[in-house]
Design a protein around this motif. Structure first.
Motif, PDB file in Angstrom:
ATOM      1  N   ASP A 459      26.072  39.752   3.868  1.00 42.44           N
ATOM      2  CA  ASP A 459      26.311  38.065   3.523  1.00 42.44           C
ATOM      3  C   ASP A 459      27.395  37.892   2.876  1.00 42.44           C
ATOM      4  N   ASN A 460      28.123  36.763   2.139  1.00 40.41           N
ATOM      5  CA  ASN A 460      29.275  36.310   1.658  1.00 40.41           C
ATOM      6  C   ASN A 460      29.456  34.704   2.024  1.00 40.41           C
ATOM      7  N   PHE A 461      29.972  34.630   1.042  1.00 41.27           N
ATOM      8  CA  PHE A 461      30.852  33.617   1.190  1.00 41.27           C
ATOM      9  C   PHE A 461      31.619  32.906   2.813  1.00 41.27           C
ATOM     10  N   GLU A 462      31.148  31.975   3.059  1.00 41.41           N
ATOM     11  CA  GLU A 462      31.885  31.912   4.498  1.00 41.41           C
ATOM     12  C   GLU A 462      33.187  30.976   4.483  1.00 41.41           C
ATOM     13  N   TRP A 463      33.800  30.555   3.790  1.00 46.02           N
ATOM     14  CA  TRP A 463      35.077  29.633   3.133  1.00 46.02           C
ATOM     15  C   TRP A 463      34.696  28.390   3.166  1.00 46.02           C
ATOM     16  N   ASP A 464      34.800  27.458   4.174  1.00 47.92           N
ATOM     17  CA  ASP A 464      34.110  26.042   4.323  1.00 47.92           C
ATOM     18  C   ASP A 464      33.525  25.960   4.971  1.00 47.92           C
ATOM     19  N   GLU A 465      32.600  27.222   5.278  1.00 45.74           N
ATOM     20  CA  GLU A 465      30.884  27.012   5.807  1.00 45.74           C
ATOM     21  C   GLU A 465      29.865  27.600   5.310  1.00 45.74           C
ATOM     22  N   GLY A 466      31.222  27.676   3.515  1.00 50.42           N
ATOM     23  CA  GLY A 466      29.486  27.777   2.323  1.00 50.42           C
ATOM     24  C   GLY A 466      28.880  29.134   2.521  1.00 50.42           C
ATOM     25  N   PHE A 467      27.456  29.424   2.582  1.00 50.52           N
ATOM     26  CA  PHE A 467      26.464  31.050   2.069  1.00 50.52           C
ATOM     27  C   PHE A 467      25.604  30.717   3.164  1.00 50.52           C
ATOM     28  N   ASP A 468      25.985  29.997   4.002  1.00 49.32           N
ATOM     29  CA  ASP A 468      24.850  29.453   5.442  1.00 49.32           C
ATOM     30  C   ASP A 468      25.558  30.447   6.839  1.00 49.32           C
ATOM     31  N   ALA A 469      26.072  30.724   6.775  1.00 51.49           N
ATOM     32  CA  ALA A 469      26.619  31.542   8.191  1.00 51.49           C
ATOM     33  C   ALA A 469      26.498  32.736   7.283  1.00 51.49           C
ATOM     34  N   ARG A 470      25.565  33.541   8.322  1.00 49.46           N
ATOM     35  CA  ARG A 470      24.934  35.155   6.974  1.00 49.46           C
ATOM     36  C   ARG A 470      25.964  35.792   8.497  1.00 49.46           C
ATOM     37  N   PHE A 471      26.716  36.687   8.073  1.00 47.82           N
ATOM     38  CA  PHE A 471      26.931  38.171   9.115  1.00 47.82           C
ATOM     39  C   PHE A 471      26.653  39.042   8.515  1.00 47.82           C
ATOM     40  N   GLY A 472      26.123  39.379   7.736  1.00 48.96           N
ATOM     41  CA  GLY A 472      25.464  40.933   6.552  1.00 48.96           C
ATOM     42  C   GLY A 472      25.315  41.212   7.492  1.00 48.96           C
ATOM     43  N   LEU A 473      25.228  43.333   7.628  1.00 49.81           N
ATOM     44  CA  LEU A 473      24.018  43.928   8.278  1.00 49.81           C
ATOM     45  C   LEU A 473      23.102  43.929   7.024  1.00 49.81           C
ATOM     46  N   ILE A 474      23.962  43.736   6.029  1.00 49.74           N
ATOM     47  CA  ILE A 474      22.488  43.521   4.499  1.00 49.74           C
ATOM     48  C   ILE A 474      22.489  41.987   4.049  1.00 49.74           C
ATOM     49  N   ALA A 475      20.769  41.403   4.567  1.00 47.87           N
ATOM     50  CA  ALA A 475      21.138  39.933   4.029  1.00 47.87           C
ATOM     51  C   ALA A 475      20.959  40.315   2.169  1.00 47.87           C
ATOM     52  N   VAL A 476      21.710  39.278   1.924  1.00 50.35           N
ATOM     53  CA  VAL A 476      21.386  38.638   0.786  1.00 50.35           C
ATOM     54  C   VAL A 476      20.959  38.040  -0.066  1.00 50.35           C
ATOM     55  N   ASP A 477      19.997  37.594  -1.125  1.00 47.96           N
ATOM     56  CA  ASP A 477      18.309  36.614  -1.374  1.00 47.96           C
ATOM     57  C   ASP A 477      19.624  36.403  -2.152  1.00 47.96           C
ATOM     58  N   ASP A 481      18.835  37.363  -7.437  1.00 51.10           N
ATOM     59  CA  ASP A 481      19.316  38.305  -8.059  1.00 51.10           C
ATOM     60  C   ASP A 481      20.579  38.955  -7.170  1.00 51.10           C
ATOM     61  N   PHE A 482      20.689  37.869  -6.124  1.00 48.85           N
ATOM     62  CA  PHE A 482      21.669  38.381  -5.501  1.00 48.85           C
ATOM     63  C   PHE A 482      20.679  40.016  -4.807  1.00 48.85           C
ATOM     64  N   ARG A 483      19.508  39.997  -4.679  1.00 53.21           N
ATOM     65  CA  ARG A 483      19.018  40.945  -3.590  1.00 53.21           C
ATOM     66  C   ARG A 483      19.019  41.561  -2.423  1.00 53.21           C
ATOM     67  N   ARG A 484      19.165  43.487  -1.911  1.00 51.09           N
ATOM     68  CA  ARG A 484      19.473  43.459  -0.495  1.00 51.09           C
ATOM     69  C   ARG A 484      18.538  43.745  -0.245  1.00 51.09           C
ATOM     70  N   THR A 485      18.885  43.686   1.060  1.00 46.49           N
ATOM     71  CA  THR A 485      17.266  43.472   2.162  1.00 46.49           C
ATOM     72  C   THR A 485      18.241  44.214   3.839  1.00 46.49           C
ATOM     73  N   PRO A 486      18.168  45.175   3.987  1.00 40.02           N
ATOM     74  CA  PRO A 486      18.800  45.596   5.392  1.00 40.02           C
ATOM     75  C   PRO A 486      18.499  44.921   6.622  1.00 40.02           C
ATOM     76  N   ARG A 487      19.069  44.229   7.415  1.00 44.21           N
ATOM     77  CA  ARG A 487      18.964  43.948   9.153  1.00 44.21           C
ATOM     78  C   ARG A 487      18.504  44.995   9.933  1.00 44.21           C
ATOM     79  N   PRO A 488      17.550  45.182  10.459  1.00 41.71           N
ATOM     80  CA  PRO A 488      17.526  46.669  11.816  1.00 41.71           C
ATOM     81  C   PRO A 488      18.869  46.339  12.441  1.00 41.71           C
ATOM     82  N   SER A 489      19.593  45.325  12.234  1.00 44.11           N
ATOM     83  CA  SER A 489      21.652  45.721  12.728  1.00 44.11           C
ATOM     84  C   SER A 489      22.111  46.810  11.624  1.00 44.11           C
TER      85      SER A 489
END
Length: 523
Positions: A459-477, A481-489
């Motif tokens: 997940d990352n910063f999606e420009w004007d959509e901020g941090f709420d558009a989640r594109f990551g194979l790995i979720a960012v908390d 402290d930016f904890r990573r959790t892999p999604r099933p994908s």
């Protein structure tokens, strides 16, 4: 990445062409493209040996880039509380960043924390079986201050560390030079009041940056992307003002000088990278990547909608790529036809980013201001992601085959993915398998596809959509402290990479129907 309206986009002189052409299209093409039927799979869909399976990030979206125009814009947004609070993502007004005020400074600064966790992120990609990783080298990191003639040594060292980590895991770096972001000082006015790409010295400044990149990172990097989605940059930065520099010129004709400057910047980067590689006896492959979208008529029986869809498709998808192919900058519906010196043929591959389709709706009272939206009346069951973008895998095949026929070049898929914030991300799993399948079909039908790079690893910063558009194979908390959790994908993509394509098990599990996506990867 296309949003809302295109007011002022069309010239009055094309109305007759639009109506007549739309009427012809209405007769010749009575229906819209529908999803493919999916009979029971009988064989695996395996890609050629050496195919690149990768993930992508970009500097400003994933790490701290303190001296950039985007960082300056974000600081101003935070200062002025332009947060679009309460609005649904996908509809953030120009000049705002969605819900930006809720995040602490550590998150606003480091985005997804890639600069803090790149070793772990690269290791995670390697453990998935990936062999490519697309990143950007940030101009603002190498040259944070005006007047610099040599790059910042620590910035050079930072990227060397990243590429060394990739090399240690057998991962090929794919590097973008311009991913929407410039040094903040680049937009200071010159003697004539021109800023950014319209400065008199813009190309000389760009040359200094590109030469430093080439001298420092060849042969470490072989695959280069000069420009990411130039039409998105022009539209959001200069037509509607969602991105820096935040100008609202109303149409692409108003971006003429910036448009031409980007083409010249591509030429300069292409020539420099090849020149330096030649002196070192190192191979390089250089191209740019375009955000290709399917544009269909909102009402498939409307000549106006059909004609407008054709015009928007031509202007958005093909004008810039055609210019690189033939050396002439021609902007659809205008009389602009500008030859660009040494431009023709400056691509070793054609980069494709693909996400979705859009519906073009005209109004006879305002025929030159079509709406471009995500919903059509005859598609009530179409699946949409969290940003409201339709999932349309067949369009991926259509775009890849058009690129292959139009340019006769190798094709690199440099972005494909979807926004799905769900923990089980079933929609992303369906999207991933369906789009890899369409890429395989395009390759079977003659397109020389060299890579599939998923947006995004995290997940990352999606420009004007901020941090709420989640594109990551790995979720960012972001709250921990930016904890990573892999999604099933992530596991699913690992299965695809290890198989070098879609196994019969994956096809059976994911292509038989949406309900099958609940089966966990690897079972």
């Amino acid at each position: 990445m296309i949003v809302r309206t295109w007011k002022g986009f069309l010239a009055v002189g094309v109305l007759i062409l639009i109506v007549v052409g739309g009427a012809v299209l209405s007769l010749a093409l009575p229906g819209r493209g529908e999803p493919r039927s999916t009979p029971a799979p009988v064989q695996a869909m395996i890609f050629p040996k050496g195919f690149l399976w990768g993930v992508a990030i970009a500097g400003q979206q994933a790490e701290s880039v303190p001296a950039s125009d985007w960082t300056k814009f974000e600081t101003e947004v935070f200062r002025d509380h332009r947060f679009a609070q309460g609005n649904q993502i996908g509809a953030t007004p120009p000049g705002d960043i969605h819900d930006f005020g809720r995040w602490p400074e550590q998150v606003r600064t480091h985005k997804a924390g890639f600069d803090l966790h790149y070793d772990a992120d690269i290791d995670a990609a390697a453990r998935l079986g990936l062999n490519a990783f697309r990143v950007s080298i940030e101009w603002a990191r190498l040259f944070p201050r005006a007047g610099m003639t040599e790059p910042d040594p620590e910035a050079i060292a930072y990227y060397h560390r990243i590429f060394a980590a990739m090399k240690s895991h057998g991962i090929e770096p794919v590097v973008t030079l311009f991913h929407y972001v410039s040094p903040a000082w680049f937009f200071e006015a010159d003697a004539k009041g021109k800023r950014g790409w319209e400065r008199a010295d813009a190309l000389d400044l760009w040359k200094t940056y590109v030469d430093a990149v080439a001298q420092n990172f060849i042969p470490e990097v072989r695959i280069w992307c000069t420009l990411n989605e130039p039409m998105v940059y022009l539209y959001d930065g200069y037509v509607i003002g969602s991105y820096p520099p935040g100008e609202k010129r109303g149409d692409f004709a108003g971006t003429r000088d910036v448009y031409a400057a980007l083409l010249r910047a591509h030429v300069e980067a292409y020539r420099t990278l090849h020149r330096v590689a030649s002196t070192l006896g190192a191979p390089v492959s250089v191209g740019l990547t375009q955000n290709l979208e399917v544009f269909e008529p909102y009402n498939r029986f409307s000549p106006l909608d059909r004609g407008l869809a054709w015009v928007v498709d031509k202007a958005w998808n093909w004008d810039f790529l055609d210019a690189v192919a033939n050396g002439h900058m021609r902007i659809t519906t205008t009389d602009i036809d500008l030859p660009i010196e040494d431009l023709a043929g400056t691509e070793d591959y054609v980069g494709v980013n693909y996400y979705s389709r859009n519906y073009v709706r005209g109004d006879w009272r305002h025929p030159f201001a079509p709406d471009v939206g995500n919903v059509a009346p005859d598609q009530p069951g179409e699946e949409h992601n969290d940003l409201g973008w339709p999932s349309y895998p067949r369009g991926f095949y259509e775009m890849l085959t058009k690129v292959g026929k139009r340019y006769s070049k190798p094709v690199m898929i440099l972005e494909n993915g979807t926004a799905d914030r769900a923990d089980d991300d079933q929609a992303r799993q369906r999207y991933l398998v369906a789009h890899v399948r369409e890429a395989w079909l395009a390759q079977r039908d003659g397109v020389d596809i060299r890579s599939y790079i998923h947006w995004s690893l995290v997940d990352n910063f999606e420009w004007d959509e901020g941090f709420d558009a989640r594109f990551g194979l790995i979720a960012v908390d972001y709250d921990h402290d930016f904890r990573r959790t892999p999604r099933p994908s992530a596991a699913l993509y690992g299965d695809i990479a290890h198989a070098n394509g879609l196994s019969t098990a994956i096809l059976s599990r994911y292509m038989a129907g949406p309900e099958t996506a609940s089966v966990a990867p690897g079972q």
